[in-house]
Design an enzyme around this catalytic site. Structure first.
Site, PDB file in Angstrom:
ATOM      1  N   ARG B 122       0.839  -1.200   0.000  1.00  0.00           N
ATOM      2  CA  ARG B 122       0.000   0.000   0.000  1.00  0.00           C
ATOM      3  C   ARG B 122       0.876   1.252   0.000  1.00  0.00           C
ATOM      4  O   ARG B 122       0.937   1.996   0.975  1.00  0.00           O
ATOM      5  CB  ARG B 122      -0.944  -0.048   1.189  1.00  0.00           C
ATOM      6  CG  ARG B 122      -1.941  -1.186   1.017  1.00  0.00           C
ATOM      7  CD  ARG B 122      -3.177  -1.025   1.851  1.00  0.00           C
ATOM      8  NE  ARG B 122      -4.343  -1.486   1.107  1.00  0.00           N
ATOM      9  CZ  ARG B 122      -5.552  -1.598   1.642  1.00  0.00           C
ATOM     10  NH1 ARG B 122      -5.770  -1.256   2.886  1.00  0.00           N
ATOM     11  NH2 ARG B 122      -6.556  -2.030   0.898  1.00  0.00           N
ATOM     12  N   GLN B 127      -0.943   2.513  -5.769  1.00  0.00           N
ATOM     13  CA  GLN B 127      -2.358   2.776  -5.460  1.00  0.00           C
ATOM     14  C   GLN B 127      -3.279   2.362  -6.592  1.00  0.00           C
ATOM     15  O   GLN B 127      -4.357   1.817  -6.374  1.00  0.00           O
ATOM     16  CB  GLN B 127      -2.532   4.270  -5.178  1.00  0.00           C
ATOM     17  CG  GLN B 127      -3.142   4.540  -3.828  1.00  0.00           C
ATOM     18  CD  GLN B 127      -3.364   6.021  -3.595  1.00  0.00           C
ATOM     19  OE1 GLN B 127      -2.653   6.865  -4.146  1.00  0.00           O
ATOM     20  NE2 GLN B 127      -4.354   6.324  -2.796  1.00  0.00           N
ATOM     21  N   ASP B 130      -4.206  -1.337  -6.600  1.00  0.00           N
ATOM     22  CA  ASP B 130      -4.704  -1.864  -5.323  1.00  0.00           C
ATOM     23  C   ASP B 130      -6.094  -2.490  -5.496  1.00  0.00           C
ATOM     24  O   ASP B 130      -7.113  -1.822  -5.390  1.00  0.00           O
ATOM     25  CB  ASP B 130      -4.730  -0.721  -4.309  1.00  0.00           C
ATOM     26  CG  ASP B 130      -5.088  -1.192  -2.910  1.00  0.00           C
ATOM     27  OD1 ASP B 130      -5.563  -2.336  -2.764  1.00  0.00           O
ATOM     28  OD2 ASP B 130      -4.909  -0.404  -1.966  1.00  0.00           O
ATOM     29  N   SER B 133      -8.553  -2.264  -2.450  1.00  0.00           N
ATOM     30  CA  SER B 133      -9.270  -0.999  -2.326  1.00  0.00           C
ATOM     31  C   SER B 133     -10.372  -0.874  -3.368  1.00  0.00           C
ATOM     32  O   SER B 133     -11.500  -0.501  -3.055  1.00  0.00           O
ATOM     33  CB  SER B 133      -8.303   0.181  -2.479  1.00  0.00           C
ATOM     34  OG  SER B 133      -7.513   0.292  -1.333  1.00  0.00           O
ATOM     35  N   TYR B 230      -3.489  -1.527   8.145  1.00  0.00           N
ATOM     36  CA  TYR B 230      -4.412  -2.588   8.543  1.00  0.00           C
ATOM     37  C   TYR B 230      -4.599  -2.590  10.052  1.00  0.00           C
ATOM     38  O   TYR B 230      -3.738  -2.122  10.797  1.00  0.00           O
ATOM     39  CB  TYR B 230      -3.871  -3.959   8.135  1.00  0.00           C
ATOM     40  CG  TYR B 230      -4.104  -4.255   6.707  1.00  0.00           C
ATOM     41  CD1 TYR B 230      -5.391  -4.561   6.268  1.00  0.00           C
ATOM     42  CD2 TYR B 230      -3.071  -4.213   5.780  1.00  0.00           C
ATOM     43  CE1 TYR B 230      -5.621  -4.822   4.931  1.00  0.00           C
ATOM     44  CE2 TYR B 230      -3.303  -4.482   4.447  1.00  0.00           C
ATOM     45  CZ  TYR B 230      -4.580  -4.782   4.024  1.00  0.00           C
ATOM     46  OH  TYR B 230      -4.816  -5.037   2.714  1.00  0.00           O
TER      47      TYR B 230
END
Lengths: 382, 382
Positions: B122, B127, B130, B133, B230
């Site tokens: 991450r 990004q 990801d 996400s 997390y």
């Protein structure tokens, strides 16, 4: 001992609503009535028997209808139910009177004084009794939830690191109470919303909710608004022009919700099979008029149909009943407000003033006859 | 002739998504690859074969995998699928590696270089790759739509002539990407929203979305945020205190959505049977962790369960796949962005830099072995 008000458990399998709430029961008890609620009557609306007893009701069974001076219902009583009612009892319900002459005759024969809540005049005094509005409002909300549930994309625009999900193009056809709530709910969820109606006055309301109005705005359109706030049926010529405009618009939509009803007539067909075929796979149509013949070609009452080109047509029955816990509270309040006008608070008893405009507008049967001018003729012996 | 990229139709019955979009296909073709898409691969995501051919792909069949240098997938290939792959092929997918040692060993044995997209670090550079996400964002949205669909009341407060429908009290447990989008969507729909998480940093994010943060805010809570973003597993003591607070809160909620996951571990149990029993009939719980063992006692993968006290527990599988048309577009973009970093644009061929931090973080198998440090040991012959 006071008069008795009975609230049965609805017998229709698709009916989750109930015609009383703990709040309305409490008030009726306060007026001096014995209120009897059939066991389990509120179960579909998340009201347990205990909630009703706490409010002062007694829990009874279907046979208790025989003692009731007033019966509060959601749907018109069946012939079987009518057999259990006392002659002279007042019955308040959504009576669905159009085209149901035999049922009205049966009600007259049973000797009950039947009131059709949906015939309540749309005047200020009766706003709190307007079951069409209270239930249509929830139907408009639920139509958008049902559309979002069936739709295979998100409704709002989402800007993410991996790209942008576009907002769903949503088109609301028919902007009454249901249509306005559908616009508001779709806008809440971030959809790009357009709407159409045959009445020019709603154009401003549509704009005030952040949606764009789509209509052929000719002379006929400008003259089409009727006093009652309902849409009248438009000319064939207008319908053709409007159909051409909307056909073009519909082909570009992701979600279409139709809400067009004409009292006492079948619902107008707004979306043809060709229009459905013009839509992209994955698009969703919700037909809120499906129980009145439907606005959409191919809509099936009680089903979600997927067409050959991958369009889903949603035809859920009794959409207000899909949010029964909310719908019942408002419906019960509507009934209570009307019933209250017919209660003699000194005598703690029902006293119907047959000259009252609300009574005249809603009373279908009385003293063994169909008395409502709109329905009396059809019920005459032939 | 260039190298071949193959996009199969997913074989899992619950998987509607596809690992490419017309947009990503067009770009890969632009890099000089032969792109082959299995017929019908996009059907569940509203992408027809013709959309892919227009973008420059050829429509093929499952057996075309044998020629592919790169296979783009949503789910980890089955042993049957692996048999059809060329040794040395690169395979990008959501590999679900934890606790699936045999499957990883099979992948190694097939000689493919397998990348687990969910292990992407991450960091800013990654990004756009990801997948957790992009998919969790849509899951959070859909969880609220699913809750609203099952719920028997309206979510927004509605002020009507017949009284006020109160707003639904909605509680989001676990405020990662899914939780944040669930908060935003529930707020859009007019619910009164509260949320909780073990990480103090999200408190501000929750507030910025108009929701209220609910948590035992002791020292442990303040220290609990981990570098990776997390949640780490909290102490037994903290869990007990938090459970007492949330138990009290849950009893008053209409809708609860749980999203708590710990990578490589079973999902933490957040809602006990006693908490479910404390909720009012008609309340709805959506368990987004149901495929990982579930956050909710009594949640059943793939089912909507109604408890004895009338609470609905929603355990839909593959929630991002319920908005597949949106999910596939974002997922395809994630894959493309990562694959692009491994393409030698001069040579028009795949060229994996095994020293790249993204490659090291995601590469599970290579050259016949399980190479990822987290999984290599489990795969050693015993």
């Amino acid at each position: 001992m006071g008069q008795t008000i009975f609230i049965p458990r609805e017998t229709d399998a698709n009916e989750q609503r109930v015609a009383a709430s703990p709040d309305t029961v409490k008030r009726l008890v306060g007026f001096g009535f014995d209120v009897v609620v059939e066991t389990g009557a509120g179960a579909g609306s998340r009201i347990i028997d205990e909630d009703f007893t706490k409010a002062g009701a007694r829990i009874g069974k279907a046979a208790d209808a025989a003692k009731a001076d007033v019966v509060l219902k959601v749907r018109r009583p069946s012939e079987a139910e009518l057999k259990g009612y006392k002659s002279g009892a007042a019955v308040l319900a959504i009576m669905d009177p159009y085209g149901n002459d035999a049922a009205l005759a049966a009600m007259a024969k049973a000797g009950v004084t039947g009131f059709a809540m949906e015939l309540m005049p749309r005047i200020t005094r009766a706003q709190v009794m307007d079951v069409l509005s209270s239930q249509a409002n929830l139907a408009g909300y639920q139509a958008v939830i049902d559309a979002a549930y069936e739709y295979d994309r998100a409704l709002p625009m989402m800007m993410t690191a991996a790209g942008t999900v576009p907002a769903a193009k949503t088109f609301i056809m028919g902007v009454g109470v249901a249509g306005l709530q559908a616009i508001a709910t779709a806008r809440r969820l971030g959809a790009v919303v357009t709407a159409t109606d045959v009445r020019p006055a709603v154009k401003e309301q549509v704009a005030s909710l952040g949606a764009k109005f789509i209509a052929v705005e000719d002379e006929e359109f400008k003259q089409a608004e009727t006093a009652g706030g309902y849409a009248k049926e438009m000319s064939k010529e207008y319908q053709a022009k409007q159909a051409a405009l909307t056909a073009d618009h519909i082909a570009k939509q992701d979600i279409v919700i139709t809400t067009a009803l004409i009292p006492g007539r079948p619902a107008p067909k707004l979306i043809s099979a060709a229009m459905v075929a013009s839509m992209r796979p994955g698009s969703v149509i919700v037909d809120l008029a499906v129980e009145r013949g439907g606005n959409v070609d191919g809509a099936v009452p009680g089903k979600v149909v997927t067409t050959a080109n991958g369009v889903k047509i949603v035809g859920h029955l009794n959409v207000p009943g899909r949010v029964a816990a909310s719908a019942s509270l408002l419906y019960a309040k509507n009934l209570f407000a009307f019933l209250e006008t017919m209660i003699d608070k000194e005598a703690k008893a029902l006293k119907i003033n047959r000259d009252d405009e609300l009574v005249k507008a809603t009373m279908l049967t009385d003293g063994g006859a169909v008395v409502h001018p709109q329905f009396a003729k059809a019920a005459e012996p032939t």
